[in-house]
Write a protein that holds these residues in place. Structure first.
Motif, PDB file in Angstrom:
ATOM      1  N   MET A   1       0.826  -1.196   0.000  1.00  0.00           N
ATOM      2  CA  MET A   1       0.000   0.000   0.000  1.00  0.00           C
ATOM      3  C   MET A   1       0.861   1.248   0.000  1.00  0.00           C
ATOM      4  N   THR A   2       2.064   1.146   0.495  1.00  0.00           N
ATOM      5  CA  THR A   2       2.952   2.306   0.469  1.00  0.00           C
ATOM      6  C   THR A   2       3.214   2.725  -0.968  1.00  0.00           C
ATOM      7  N   ALA A   3       3.473   1.758  -1.836  1.00  0.00           N
ATOM      8  CA  ALA A   3       3.714   2.067  -3.245  1.00  0.00           C
ATOM      9  C   ALA A   3       2.446   2.608  -3.909  1.00  0.00           C
ATOM     10  N   VAL A   4       1.313   2.032  -3.597  1.00  0.00           N
ATOM     11  CA  VAL A   4       0.041   2.520  -4.148  1.00  0.00           C
ATOM     12  C   VAL A   4      -0.194   3.960  -3.696  1.00  0.00           C
ATOM     13  N   ALA A   5       0.051   4.224  -2.428  1.00  0.00           N
ATOM     14  CA  ALA A   5      -0.156   5.570  -1.883  1.00  0.00           C
ATOM     15  C   ALA A   5       0.748   6.594  -2.550  1.00  0.00           C
ATOM     16  N   SER A   6       1.895   6.149  -3.051  1.00  0.00           N
ATOM     17  CA  SER A   6       2.794   7.076  -3.724  1.00  0.00           C
ATOM     18  C   SER A   6       2.520   7.170  -5.225  1.00  0.00           C
ATOM     19  N   GLY A   7       1.444   6.526  -5.682  1.00  0.00           N
ATOM     20  CA  GLY A   7       1.023   6.642  -7.077  1.00  0.00           C
ATOM     21  C   GLY A   7       1.565   5.580  -8.010  1.00  0.00           C
ATOM     22  N   ASP A   8       2.053   4.490  -7.478  1.00  0.00           N
ATOM     23  CA  ASP A   8       2.615   3.410  -8.291  1.00  0.00           C
ATOM     24  C   ASP A   8       1.480   2.578  -8.901  1.00  0.00           C
ATOM     25  N   GLN A   9       1.262   2.762 -10.192  1.00  0.00           N
ATOM     26  CA  GLN A   9       0.165   2.062 -10.874  1.00  0.00           C
ATOM     27  C   GLN A   9       0.402   0.561 -10.953  1.00  0.00           C
ATOM     28  N   ALA A  10       1.651   0.148 -11.092  1.00  0.00           N
ATOM     29  CA  ALA A  10       1.950  -1.292 -11.142  1.00  0.00           C
ATOM     30  C   ALA A  10       1.609  -1.948  -9.801  1.00  0.00           C
ATOM     31  N   ALA A  11       1.915  -1.271  -8.710  1.00  0.00           N
ATOM     32  CA  ALA A  11       1.579  -1.800  -7.385  1.00  0.00           C
ATOM     33  C   ALA A  11       0.067  -1.887  -7.217  1.00  0.00           C
ATOM     34  N   PHE A  12      -0.638  -0.887  -7.704  1.00  0.00           N
ATOM     35  CA  PHE A  12      -2.100  -0.918  -7.642  1.00  0.00           C
ATOM     36  C   PHE A  12      -2.627  -2.104  -8.448  1.00  0.00           C
ATOM     37  N   GLY A  13      -2.028  -2.361  -9.587  1.00  0.00           N
ATOM     38  CA  GLY A  13      -2.424  -3.514 -10.400  1.00  0.00           C
ATOM     39  C   GLY A  13      -2.218  -4.823  -9.662  1.00  0.00           C
ATOM     40  N   GLN A  14      -1.135  -4.930  -8.911  1.00  0.00           N
ATOM     41  CA  GLN A  14      -0.885  -6.146  -8.132  1.00  0.00           C
ATOM     42  C   GLN A  14      -1.927  -6.306  -7.029  1.00  0.00           C
ATOM     43  N   VAL A  15      -2.250  -5.209  -6.357  1.00  0.00           N
ATOM     44  CA  VAL A  15      -3.285  -5.258  -5.315  1.00  0.00           C
ATOM     45  C   VAL A  15      -4.613  -5.677  -5.937  1.00  0.00           C
ATOM     46  N   TYR A  16      -4.932  -5.080  -7.075  1.00  0.00           N
ATOM     47  CA  TYR A  16      -6.179  -5.417  -7.775  1.00  0.00           C
ATOM     48  C   TYR A  16      -6.208  -6.902  -8.130  1.00  0.00           C
ATOM     49  N   ASP A  17      -5.116  -7.388  -8.708  1.00  0.00           N
ATOM     50  CA  ASP A  17      -5.063  -8.801  -9.102  1.00  0.00           C
ATOM     51  C   ASP A  17      -5.279  -9.734  -7.911  1.00  0.00           C
ATOM     52  N   LEU A  18      -4.743  -9.378  -6.769  1.00  0.00           N
ATOM     53  CA  LEU A  18      -4.877 -10.210  -5.578  1.00  0.00           C
ATOM     54  C   LEU A  18      -6.281 -10.182  -4.972  1.00  0.00           C
ATOM     55  N   LEU A  19      -6.944  -9.040  -5.064  1.00  0.00           N
ATOM     56  CA  LEU A  19      -8.201  -8.860  -4.323  1.00  0.00           C
ATOM     57  C   LEU A  19      -9.441  -8.677  -5.184  1.00  0.00           C
ATOM     58  N   ALA A  20      -9.316  -8.671  -6.483  1.00  0.00           N
ATOM     59  CA  ALA A  20     -10.462  -8.373  -7.349  1.00  0.00           C
ATOM     60  C   ALA A  20     -11.641  -9.317  -7.118  1.00  0.00           C
ATOM     61  N   VAL A  21     -11.396 -10.603  -7.007  1.00  0.00           N
ATOM     62  CA  VAL A  21     -12.499 -11.558  -6.860  1.00  0.00           C
ATOM     63  C   VAL A  21     -13.240 -11.369  -5.534  1.00  0.00           C
ATOM     64  N   PRO A  22     -12.555 -11.382  -4.384  1.00  0.00           N
ATOM     65  CA  PRO A  22     -13.307 -11.176  -3.144  1.00  0.00           C
ATOM     66  C   PRO A  22     -13.918  -9.773  -3.047  1.00  0.00           C
ATOM     67  N   PHE A  23     -13.248  -8.788  -3.615  1.00  0.00           N
ATOM     68  CA  PHE A  23     -13.756  -7.418  -3.618  1.00  0.00           C
ATOM     69  C   PHE A  23     -15.081  -7.365  -4.382  1.00  0.00           C
ATOM     70  N   TYR A  24     -15.089  -7.947  -5.586  1.00  0.00           N
ATOM     71  CA  TYR A  24     -16.285  -7.947  -6.415  1.00  0.00           C
ATOM     72  C   TYR A  24     -17.412  -8.749  -5.749  1.00  0.00           C
ATOM     73  N   ARG A  25     -17.071  -9.850  -5.122  1.00  0.00           N
ATOM     74  CA  ARG A  25     -18.093 -10.642  -4.407  1.00  0.00           C
ATOM     75  C   ARG A  25     -18.719  -9.834  -3.282  1.00  0.00           C
ATOM     76  N   LEU A  26     -17.916  -9.070  -2.594  1.00  0.00           N
ATOM     77  CA  LEU A  26     -18.437  -8.229  -1.525  1.00  0.00           C
ATOM     78  C   LEU A  26     -19.374  -7.166  -2.079  1.00  0.00           C
ATOM     79  N   VAL A  27     -19.000  -6.572  -3.198  1.00  0.00           N
ATOM     80  CA  VAL A  27     -19.866  -5.587  -3.844  1.00  0.00           C
ATOM     81  C   VAL A  27     -21.178  -6.237  -4.273  1.00  0.00           C
TER      82      VAL A  27
END
Length: 83
Positions: A1-27
């Protein structure tokens, strides 16, 4: 999250890849929308808030966030958005 907070789009992509399925299920678990927004749109809005608010998460923190804290914060964005 430190990298995401500093605007790192690749890090955000990694977070998304890891959490997209449970995130979407929650939505999807939220109440049906009467305002015409689809689950896809709600999820997109929530992920946008994760990206936008990530710097606030780390602002003033005296220690690095644990992975569990970061995941809980991200999933809370999904819960907030489905209301």
């Amino acid at each position: 999250m430190t990298a995401v907070a500093s605007g790192d789009q690749a890090a955000f992509g990694q977070v998304y890849d890891l959490l997209a399925v449970p995130f979407y299920r929650l939505v999807l678990g939220g109440p049906r929308r009467e305002d015409g927004r689809t689950a896809d749109r709600v999820a997109l809005d929530a992920w946008t808030r994760v990206w936008r608010d990530a710097p606030l998460l780390l602002h003033g923190s005296r220690r690095p966030l644990s992975s569990a804290e970061a995941v809980a914060w991200i999933m809370n964005k999904a819960r907030e958005q489905r209301r």
